[in-house]
Design a protein around this motif. Structure first.
Motif, PDB file in Angstrom:
ATOM      1  N   ALA A  59     -47.151  24.550  -5.935  1.00 61.80           N
ATOM      2  CA  ALA A  59     -46.224  23.786  -6.782  1.00 61.80           C
ATOM      3  C   ALA A  59     -46.852  22.454  -7.180  1.00 61.80           C
ATOM      4  CB  ALA A  59     -44.920  23.543  -6.040  1.00 61.80           C
ATOM      5  N   PRO A  60     -46.540  21.952  -8.374  1.00 58.70           N
ATOM      6  CA  PRO A  60     -47.046  20.633  -8.775  1.00 58.70           C
ATOM      7  C   PRO A  60     -46.561  19.557  -7.800  1.00 58.70           C
ATOM      8  CG  PRO A  60     -46.075  21.790 -10.649  1.00 58.70           C
ATOM      9  CD  PRO A  60     -45.716  22.575  -9.429  1.00 58.70           C
ATOM     10  N   PHE A  61     -47.397  18.575  -7.560  1.00 64.39           N
ATOM     11  CA  PHE A  61     -47.017  17.504  -6.650  1.00 64.39           C
ATOM     12  C   PHE A  61     -47.365  16.161  -7.285  1.00 64.39           C
ATOM     13  CE2 PHE A  61     -51.438  18.209  -5.831  1.00 64.39           C
ATOM     14  CZ  PHE A  61     -51.951  16.962  -5.534  1.00 64.39           C
ATOM     15  N   VAL A  62     -46.847  15.111  -6.710  1.00 63.96           N
ATOM     16  CA  VAL A  62     -47.135  13.759  -7.174  1.00 63.96           C
ATOM     17  C   VAL A  62     -47.932  13.042  -6.086  1.00 63.96           C
ATOM     18  CG1 VAL A  62     -46.179  11.582  -7.998  1.00 63.96           C
ATOM     19  CG2 VAL A  62     -44.975  13.720  -8.472  1.00 63.96           C
ATOM     20  N   ALA A  82     -39.877  15.674  -6.093  1.00 65.19           N
ATOM     21  CA  ALA A  82     -41.302  15.440  -5.831  1.00 65.19           C
ATOM     22  C   ALA A  82     -41.529  14.022  -5.322  1.00 65.19           C
ATOM     23  CB  ALA A  82     -42.110  15.694  -7.099  1.00 65.19           C
ATOM     24  N   MET A  83     -40.781  13.065  -5.875  1.00 65.75           N
ATOM     25  CA  MET A  83     -40.891  11.684  -5.390  1.00 65.75           C
ATOM     26  C   MET A  83     -40.415  11.594  -3.946  1.00 65.75           C
ATOM     27  SD  MET A  83     -38.860   8.254  -6.709  1.00 65.75           S
ATOM     28  CE  MET A  83     -39.616   8.191  -8.319  1.00 65.75           C
ATOM     29  N   ALA A  84     -39.271  12.220  -3.649  1.00 63.75           N
ATOM     30  CA  ALA A  84     -38.732  12.173  -2.291  1.00 63.75           C
ATOM     31  C   ALA A  84     -39.714  12.780  -1.296  1.00 63.75           C
ATOM     32  CB  ALA A  84     -37.395  12.920  -2.244  1.00 63.75           C
ATOM     33  N   GLN A  85     -40.289  13.921  -1.642  1.00 65.19           N
ATOM     34  CA  GLN A  85     -41.219  14.589  -0.737  1.00 65.19           C
ATOM     35  C   GLN A  85     -42.485  13.763  -0.537  1.00 65.19           C
ATOM     36  OE1 GLN A  85     -43.578  18.010  -2.074  1.00 65.19           O
ATOM     37  NE2 GLN A  85     -42.653  19.191  -0.395  1.00 65.19           N
ATOM     38  N   ALA A  86     -43.026  13.215  -1.634  1.00 58.53           N
ATOM     39  CA  ALA A  86     -44.274  12.457  -1.548  1.00 58.53           C
ATOM     40  C   ALA A  86     -44.131  11.215  -0.684  1.00 58.53           C
ATOM     41  CB  ALA A  86     -44.739  12.070  -2.951  1.00 58.53           C
ATOM     42  N   LEU A  87     -42.915  10.651  -0.619  1.00 54.87           N
ATOM     43  CA  LEU A  87     -42.704   9.399   0.106  1.00 54.87           C
ATOM     44  C   LEU A  87     -42.060   9.601   1.474  1.00 54.87           C
ATOM     45  CD1 LEU A  87     -41.594   7.170  -2.900  1.00 54.87           C
ATOM     46  CD2 LEU A  87     -43.805   7.188  -1.731  1.00 54.87           C
ATOM     47  N   GLY A  88     -41.982  10.889   1.919  1.00 60.00           N
ATOM     48  CA  GLY A  88     -41.522  11.132   3.280  1.00 60.00           C
ATOM     49  C   GLY A  88     -40.088  11.570   3.422  1.00 60.00           C
ATOM     50  N   GLY A  89     -39.387  11.847   2.309  1.00 57.67           N
ATOM     51  CA  GLY A  89     -38.033  12.370   2.384  1.00 57.67           C
ATOM     52  C   GLY A  89     -38.046  13.865   2.650  1.00 57.67           C
ATOM     53  N   ASP A  90     -36.851  14.447   2.779  1.00 61.43           N
ATOM     54  CA  ASP A  90     -36.716  15.876   3.053  1.00 61.43           C
ATOM     55  C   ASP A  90     -36.100  16.592   1.861  1.00 61.43           C
ATOM     56  OD1 ASP A  90     -37.715  15.556   5.610  1.00 61.43           O
ATOM     57  OD2 ASP A  90     -35.722  15.274   6.492  1.00 61.43           O
ATOM     58  N   VAL A  91     -36.742  17.685   1.428  1.00 63.35           N
ATOM     59  CA  VAL A  91     -36.250  18.526   0.334  1.00 63.35           C
ATOM     60  C   VAL A  91     -36.139  19.953   0.855  1.00 63.35           C
ATOM     61  CG1 VAL A  91     -36.638  19.358  -2.018  1.00 63.35           C
ATOM     62  CG2 VAL A  91     -37.386  17.064  -1.369  1.00 63.35           C
ATOM     63  N   ALA A  92     -35.007  20.607   0.612  1.00 60.68           N
ATOM     64  CA  ALA A  92     -34.822  21.990   1.079  1.00 60.68           C
ATOM     65  C   ALA A  92     -33.713  22.637   0.278  1.00 60.68           C
ATOM     66  CB  ALA A  92     -34.494  22.019   2.566  1.00 60.68           C
ATOM     67  N   GLN A  93     -33.566  23.933   0.454  1.00 63.60           N
ATOM     68  CA  GLN A  93     -32.452  24.644  -0.159  1.00 63.60           C
ATOM     69  C   GLN A  93     -31.176  24.338   0.611  1.00 63.60           C
ATOM     70  OE1 GLN A  93     -33.507  28.800  -0.243  1.00 63.60           O
ATOM     71  NE2 GLN A  93     -34.405  28.613  -2.271  1.00 63.60           N
ATOM     72  N   THR A  94     -30.082  24.185  -0.126  1.00 66.09           N
ATOM     73  CA  THR A  94     -28.793  23.947   0.513  1.00 66.09           C
ATOM     74  C   THR A  94     -27.962  25.211   0.598  1.00 66.09           C
ATOM     75  OG1 THR A  94     -27.722  23.440  -1.594  1.00 66.09           O
ATOM     76  CG2 THR A  94     -28.730  21.608  -0.400  1.00 66.09           C
ATOM     77  N   VAL A 130     -32.436  17.146  -2.257  1.00 63.84           N
ATOM     78  CA  VAL A 130     -32.931  16.135  -1.327  1.00 63.84           C
ATOM     79  C   VAL A 130     -31.884  15.967  -0.230  1.00 63.84           C
ATOM     80  CG1 VAL A 130     -33.624  13.736  -1.038  1.00 63.84           C
ATOM     81  CG2 VAL A 130     -34.227  14.962  -3.141  1.00 63.84           C
ATOM     82  N   HIS A 131     -32.293  16.213   1.043  1.00 66.91           N
ATOM     83  CA  HIS A 131     -31.372  16.086   2.179  1.00 66.91           C
ATOM     84  C   HIS A 131     -31.453  14.717   2.827  1.00 66.91           C
ATOM     85  CE1 HIS A 131     -30.030  20.383   2.879  1.00 66.91           C
ATOM     86  NE2 HIS A 131     -30.849  20.463   1.849  1.00 66.91           N
ATOM     87  N   ARG A 132     -32.624  14.110   2.755  1.00 69.10           N
ATOM     88  CA  ARG A 132     -32.803  12.774   3.329  1.00 69.10           C
ATOM     89  C   ARG A 132     -33.696  11.956   2.410  1.00 69.10           C
ATOM     90  NH1 ARG A 132     -36.520  10.142   6.262  1.00 69.10           N
ATOM     91  NH2 ARG A 132     -37.834  12.005   6.465  1.00 69.10           N
ATOM     92  N   ALA A 133     -33.236  10.763   2.053  1.00 69.55           N
ATOM     93  CA  ALA A 133     -34.028   9.889   1.195  1.00 69.55           C
ATOM     94  C   ALA A 133     -35.182   9.289   1.987  1.00 69.55           C
ATOM     95  CB  ALA A 133     -33.156   8.779   0.619  1.00 69.55           C
TER      96      ALA A 133
END
Length: 515
Positions: A59-62, A82-94, A130-133
């Motif tokens: 997948a494309p990333f930043v 992508a911003m949330a993931q790159a900076l340490g947040g959590d992304v997942a399916q809900t 995004v589950h956690r910022a």
């Protein structure tokens, strides 16, 4: 301002909304490195949506380096994740996908949502959330399927929303974009369509130099504005070529000479290629084949016209090296020209071009939408009769006949189309309707009764739509009495048609044209 395209159908729509806020914007692919983006010295960056999942393989990333550069960044949908993931947040399916109008609850206005309601409708299109910022971000909004639907880090000037503020269905979307541009990024609203003209005139002069160019003039707003813009740049180095391919509506050729040529004084060459196109289309029913054949034949006719111009000029005449086209961004996106975009249909002037093209293309409107083109046209002094004309596809009636294109079928469709246009104009609806294609279902027969006898004629479809940019559209609620008049006239005056039906499909899921 740069829009980073992650394969979104709406990437250029973001850029256009930014321009509506009077800030200049350009699109770059997500494959660019932060260094390449920063070389452009952007005042701000927006990360677009996209079809991927941020945690999927490939997948494309930043690169986090982008967020450390001090440039204000807004992430939208995939760009937000992508911003949330790159900076340490959590992304997942809900497990709760959100598509279409969704209620968003604002829990902190911050910079991004200042002045907007605590509950508002936003246009969502996602299965992940995004589950956690990331650390340092304040959560601004939530929804049933998005635990974190918006966030911001004011100190680093980083912002993001899960929804699509660029889509009109997001009730306060433009306000959100403007809060980012004006308050988050500190930009001034001082860009206008006039800047497009100045920039393009300079770019055209640099590209064409002392060479000559021809423009495929169809009579529609796109080619007319492109021709006017190029003529302003290179003057009599431009010759417009109007190709009568036999797929035109009634009165088309006459309008070109009467309105555009009279208004601009441009040099016009008219080529009668009706027999050529009909011969090439004989026996062809597949719409993609039709588009590619029409695109190929257009180019072959332009090449012959260029040779004629060179011959007329003699030994001292410059070569015709350039072909001007009124290509718009929706043409490019639907032909698969966006970064990662799907090929929905090949437009004759994009995906339908032959590989052995002898010209260099000049496409000054390639990054614009129709309403922006109209604004540029008015600024250039193009007659309002052309600027506000309903769009008509380059392949003409050839893609409004479902089935093989023949001279007889074209005559039937031309007659029905002329009646529909006349009645819509009579009702004063020309500015309310984006366009109203009339489609002939040539391979379909319908039983009818006319004059106390059985008929077995063709149905035609009325496709009135309202749109701003052709990327999305809704069917127009034409008054019943107008529809009744159109239907009665077509079935009375066009003997081969015994049924008129109405297409009430939006875009998406349907396209504006049937083929």
């Amino acid at each position: 301002m740069l829009v980073v395209d992650f394969g979104a159908q709406y990437a250029q729509l973001i850029a256009r909304r930014v321009r509506e806020a009077n800030v200049y914007s350009e699109i770059v692919p997500h494959t660019w490195t932060p260094a390449q983006m920063l070389e452009r010295n952007p005042a701000a960056i927006i990360l677009s949506g996209g079809p991927s999942s941020v945690y999927a393989t490939g997948a494309p990333f930043v690169d986090p380096e982008l967020f450390a550069a001090g440039v204000p960044v807004l992430g939208i949908c995939y760009g937000f994740q992508a911003m949330a993931q790159a900076l340490g947040g959590d992304v997942a399916q809900t497990g709760l996908r959100e598509f279409g109008g969704t209620e968003v609850e604002v829990c902190a206005a911050g910079v991004l949502l200042a002045g907007t309601p605590e509950r508002q409708t936003a246009w969502m299109s996602h299965g992940d959330a995004v589950h956690r910022a990331p650390d340092g971000f304040e959560v601004l909004a939530t929804s049933s399927g998005s635990p974190v639907a918006a966030f911001e880090d004011r100190a680093r000037r980083l912002y993001g929303v899960q929804w699509h503020p660029e889509v009109r269905h997001s009730a306060h979307g433009q306000e959100v974009l403007e809060r980012f541009l004006y308050d988050g990024a500190g930009l001034s609203p001082d860009w206008t369509p006039g800047n497009v003209i100045a920039d393009q005139v300079a770019a055209i002069r640099a590209q064409v130099g002392d060479a000559r160019a021809i423009c495929g003039l169809s009579g529609g707003v796109d080619s007319a504005v492109a021709a006017a813009l190029v003529q302003r740049a290179i003057g009599d180095q431009l010759t417009c070529v109007f190709v009568d391919h036999g797929l035109l509506r009634a009165g088309e050729a006459e309008q070109v000479e009467r309105d555009f040529v009279d208004a601009t004084g441009v040099h016009l060459m008219v080529v009668d290629a009706r027999e050529r196109f009909l011969t090439a289309l004989a026996g062809i029913s597949d719409p993609e084949q039709k588009r590619k054949i029409i695109g190929r034949e257009f180019i072959r006719v332009f090449e012959a016209a260029a040779r004629d111009l060179v011959a007329q000029a003699g030994e001292d005449g410059a070569d015709v090296r350039f072909l001007v086209q009124g290509t718009l961004y929706p043409d490019v996106v639907e032909s698969g020209g966006g970064e990662g975009a799907a090929n929905i249909k090949s437009h004759h002037n994009v995906g339908g071009l032959p590989e052995d093209l002898e010209f260099e293309l000049v496409e000054p409107l390639r990054t614009l939408f129709k309403d922006e083109v109209r604004a540029v046209g008015l600024e250039l002094g193009v007659p309002e009769e052309i600027v506000w004309r309903q769009p008509f596809p380059g392949p003409g009636l050839g893609i409004r006949i479902v089935g093989e294109v023949t001279a007889d079928r074209l005559d039937v469709l031309r007659a029905a189309d002329a009646i529909a246009r006349e009645e819509l104009t009579r009702a004063g609806l020309d500015r309310d309707i984006w366009q109203c294609p009339v489609v002939l279902l040539a391979d379909v027969r319908s039983v009818g009764v006319q004059g106390d006898g059985r008929t077995y004629g063709h149905p035609v479809v009325l496709r009135p739509v309202s749109s701003e940019d052709a990327m999305t559209a809704d069917w127009t609620r034409v008054p019943y009495d107008v529809l009744a008049t159109i239907s009665t006239r077509i079935t009375n005056e066009v003997a081969e048609v015994n049924r008129v039906v109405l297409d009430v499909t939006s875009k998406p899921p349907g396209t504006i044209e049937w083929e």
